[in-house]
Design a protein around this motif. Sequence first.
Motif, PDB file in Angstrom:
ATOM      1  N   ARG A  68      80.549 -38.182 -20.806  1.00  0.00           N
ATOM      2  CA  ARG A  68      79.848 -39.400 -21.231  1.00  0.00           C
ATOM      3  C   ARG A  68      79.097 -40.036 -20.060  1.00  0.00           C
ATOM      4  N   ILE A  69      79.325 -39.550 -18.837  1.00  0.00           N
ATOM      5  CA  ILE A  69      78.692 -40.119 -17.644  1.00  0.00           C
ATOM      6  C   ILE A  69      77.678 -39.130 -17.087  1.00  0.00           C
ATOM      7  N   GLU A  70      76.443 -39.614 -16.886  1.00  0.00           N
ATOM      8  CA  GLU A  70      75.420 -38.824 -16.214  1.00  0.00           C
ATOM      9  C   GLU A  70      75.151 -39.456 -14.847  1.00  0.00           C
ATOM     10  N   LEU A  71      75.230 -38.658 -13.810  1.00  0.00           N
ATOM     11  CA  LEU A  71      74.960 -39.138 -12.463  1.00  0.00           C
ATOM     12  C   LEU A  71      73.503 -38.866 -12.119  1.00  0.00           C
ATOM     13  N   ASP A  72      72.723 -39.921 -11.941  1.00  0.00           N
ATOM     14  CA  ASP A  72      71.305 -39.803 -11.602  1.00  0.00           C
ATOM     15  C   ASP A  72      71.146 -39.857 -10.081  1.00  0.00           C
ATOM     16  N   LEU A  73      70.632 -38.776  -9.518  1.00  0.00           N
ATOM     17  CA  LEU A  73      70.463 -38.661  -8.078  1.00  0.00           C
ATOM     18  C   LEU A  73      68.989 -38.519  -7.744  1.00  0.00           C
ATOM     19  N   ALA A  74      68.540 -39.235  -6.726  1.00  0.00           N
ATOM     20  CA  ALA A  74      67.143 -39.143  -6.303  1.00  0.00           C
ATOM     21  C   ALA A  74      66.826 -37.716  -5.875  1.00  0.00           C
ATOM     22  N   GLU A  75      65.570 -37.327  -6.071  1.00  0.00           N
ATOM     23  CA  GLU A  75      65.162 -35.962  -5.775  1.00  0.00           C
ATOM     24  C   GLU A  75      65.426 -35.587  -4.319  1.00  0.00           C
ATOM     25  N   ALA A  76      65.382 -36.583  -3.426  1.00  0.00           N
ATOM     26  CA  ALA A  76      65.607 -36.314  -2.006  1.00  0.00           C
ATOM     27  C   ALA A  76      66.988 -35.724  -1.744  1.00  0.00           C
ATOM     28  N   ASN A  77      67.963 -35.994  -2.614  1.00  0.00           N
ATOM     29  CA  ASN A  77      69.307 -35.458  -2.436  1.00  0.00           C
ATOM     30  C   ASN A  77      69.374 -33.948  -2.647  1.00  0.00           C
ATOM     31  N   PHE A  78      68.333 -33.395  -3.261  1.00  0.00           N
ATOM     32  CA  PHE A  78      68.341 -31.973  -3.579  1.00  0.00           C
ATOM     33  C   PHE A  78      67.420 -31.170  -2.672  1.00  0.00           C
ATOM     34  N   VAL A  79      66.533 -31.847  -1.955  1.00  0.00           N
ATOM     35  CA  VAL A  79      65.603 -31.153  -1.077  1.00  0.00           C
ATOM     36  C   VAL A  79      66.382 -30.609   0.127  1.00  0.00           C
ATOM     37  N   ASP A  80      66.314 -29.310   0.314  1.00  0.00           N
ATOM     38  CA  ASP A  80      67.019 -28.658   1.428  1.00  0.00           C
ATOM     39  C   ASP A  80      68.514 -28.971   1.408  1.00  0.00           C
ATOM     40  N   ALA A  81      69.096 -29.080   0.214  1.00  0.00           N
ATOM     41  CA  ALA A  81      70.531 -29.348   0.112  1.00  0.00           C
ATOM     42  C   ALA A  81      71.309 -28.218   0.781  1.00  0.00           C
ATOM     43  N   ASP A  82      72.266 -28.579   1.647  1.00  0.00           N
ATOM     44  CA  ASP A  82      73.040 -27.562   2.344  1.00  0.00           C
ATOM     45  C   ASP A  82      74.177 -27.067   1.455  1.00  0.00           C
ATOM     46  N   ALA A  83      74.923 -26.083   1.968  1.00  0.00           N
ATOM     47  CA  ALA A  83      75.988 -25.466   1.182  1.00  0.00           C
ATOM     48  C   ALA A  83      77.055 -26.490   0.795  1.00  0.00           C
ATOM     49  N   GLU A  84      77.354 -27.412   1.703  1.00  0.00           N
ATOM     50  CA  GLU A  84      78.368 -28.429   1.428  1.00  0.00           C
ATOM     51  C   GLU A  84      77.934 -29.350   0.296  1.00  0.00           C
ATOM     52  N   ARG A  85      76.660 -29.751   0.302  1.00  0.00           N
ATOM     53  CA  ARG A  85      76.156 -30.625  -0.755  1.00  0.00           C
ATOM     54  C   ARG A  85      76.154 -29.889  -2.105  1.00  0.00           C
ATOM     55  N   ILE A  86      75.712 -28.640  -2.107  1.00  0.00           N
ATOM     56  CA  ILE A  86      75.686 -27.874  -3.355  1.00  0.00           C
ATOM     57  C   ILE A  86      77.108 -27.677  -3.887  1.00  0.00           C
ATOM     58  N   ALA A  87      78.066 -27.431  -2.981  1.00  0.00           N
ATOM     59  CA  ALA A  87      79.459 -27.270  -3.404  1.00  0.00           C
ATOM     60  C   ALA A  87      79.984 -28.549  -4.051  1.00  0.00           C
ATOM     61  N   LEU A  88      79.604 -29.707  -3.500  1.00  0.00           N
ATOM     62  CA  LEU A  88      80.017 -30.984  -4.085  1.00  0.00           C
ATOM     63  C   LEU A  88      79.419 -31.157  -5.474  1.00  0.00           C
ATOM     64  N   LEU A  89      78.139 -30.851  -5.617  1.00  0.00           N
ATOM     65  CA  LEU A  89      77.488 -30.979  -6.919  1.00  0.00           C
ATOM     66  C   LEU A  89      78.130 -30.050  -7.941  1.00  0.00           C
ATOM     67  N   GLN A  90      78.485 -28.845  -7.502  1.00  0.00           N
ATOM     68  CA  GLN A  90      79.145 -27.908  -8.408  1.00  0.00           C
ATOM     69  C   GLN A  90      80.516 -28.424  -8.819  1.00  0.00           C
ATOM     70  N   ALA A  91      81.238 -29.031  -7.894  1.00  0.00           N
ATOM     71  CA  ALA A  91      82.542 -29.609  -8.217  1.00  0.00           C
ATOM     72  C   ALA A  91      82.400 -30.752  -9.210  1.00  0.00           C
ATOM     73  N   ILE A  92      81.361 -31.567  -9.035  1.00  0.00           N
ATOM     74  CA  ILE A  92      81.092 -32.667  -9.978  1.00  0.00           C
ATOM     75  C   ILE A  92      80.853 -32.103 -11.375  1.00  0.00           C
ATOM     76  N   GLY A  93      80.077 -31.009 -11.445  1.00  0.00           N
ATOM     77  CA  GLY A  93      79.795 -30.384 -12.731  1.00  0.00           C
ATOM     78  C   GLY A  93      81.036 -29.798 -13.373  1.00  0.00           C
ATOM     79  N   ARG A  94      81.913 -29.210 -12.569  1.00  0.00           N
ATOM     80  CA  ARG A  94      83.134 -28.609 -13.129  1.00  0.00           C
ATOM     81  C   ARG A  94      84.044 -29.660 -13.750  1.00  0.00           C
ATOM     82  N   VAL A  95      84.053 -30.857 -13.163  1.00  0.00           N
ATOM     83  CA  VAL A  95      84.857 -31.939 -13.745  1.00  0.00           C
ATOM     84  C   VAL A  95      84.331 -32.305 -15.123  1.00  0.00           C
TER      85      VAL A  95
END
Length: 445
Positions: free
Chosen positions: A309-336
């Motif tokens: 029921r919750i959508e997390l809106d992130l500015a596009e800058a958070n995805f530009v050149d996202a490193d492995a740690e950031r992508i891993a966090l986003l994937q963990a958020i999605g798994r929840v």
Amino acid sequence: MNQSTGGNAVHDESRQDPLTGLGDRKRFEDALDSAIAKANRGATSLAVLFLDLNRFREINDRLGHSAGDQLLQAVAQRIHKLTGECDVAARMGGDEFGILLGSLDAPEDAAVFAALLLDAMSVPIMVEHQSLVVSANIGIASFPGSASSRIELMQQADAALYEVKKAGEQNSYLHFSPAIQSQLQRHVDIEHQLRLAISERRIQLLYQPQFRFRDKQIVGAEALLRLKQIDGHLLDADKFITTAGKTGLIVELGQWVSQHVCEQIKTWDRVGVPALSIAVNISSRELNLPNFLNDLEQRIERAAIDPRRIELDLAEANFVDADAERIALLQAIGRVGFHIAIDDYGTGYSSPSHLKSLPVQRLKIDTSFICGAGSAVADPVVVQAIIDMAHSLGLEVIAEGVETIEQFEYLRALGCDYGQGFLIGQPMSAEALHELICRRQQGKA
């Protein structure tokens, strides 16, 4: 400005930055206090320069922390070579450096020094057997001037640096001016209002409905923060969000928003409001908190609601050149179970190929491409390209700023999935949104 001796070495190791050998922040502040006192006695002038490297995080992530450390050390050496016996150079934190020019023959000398320093920065630096060209920006504040203390002078240099970076300049410097003074005073006033509003619980959430194009049904809403002023008027977030980000208050506000959204969803469920998905804006500062996801999960569990029921809106800058740690966090958020959307899409630089690797479900087309001077879509070519690209990647699209029937019909014809804008509803209270949904179900709206 004396550049001949380079006499700014720091002998007290407790006041020295261990990585670069320059002074630390405390050393810089103490030296600035002394220099201001001396300038007041002798009617001399001085200047503070703040230097910030551009895209340092990208280099750090791409080549590793060891390479980042080597780069900072090389930059520190170049700063040290240019400073004189009356000057102090310090690492203020991260990739930001402070330079105190302790005795100037003329105020213009600070700009001369800044230009020399930027020239020195432009010479390639060898790091990990790679030649790197580093760009930087500098903010300058002079004394005597409008500042009367060390704190004010540092604020002015920081404000000048912020303005030159905001303009998108590289290898540029900017001297603090009355125009920046007005901007700084506005930030100070807004920060005071914001802290007072938080302590007095004068912040509130409004909800702007989001609809599905194929049937105009309201399926969600975006939670929008407002500051209730003493006179009762509501201040839009764009008037205070920059200040909140610079002062760190954005974290406290973000946590308050997510907590209240969870509670509101629970309340809606209890009174029978159809299940809505609520979009919550998340700042990069929040995302960088070590316990961000854990804290968010706890709020969901306490409210006993579905994370979908919750959508997390992130500015596009958070995805530009996202490193492995950031992508891993986003994937963990999605798994929840949380959904992730790229907010204001089209205003940044993320490439379509890059989107394939990101755990994102939705793109939100920035309102500047939708809402123009007339009733038609402002930039139909860009809008069509974004929709086609998103659908080819299996992503949903929501168009922000839908205000007219013409825009609605055009976007629906293009296959846009969802919309948000004044055509369906302005930001409103939770109670008003409930009433709007009821009226639409009864065919009265």
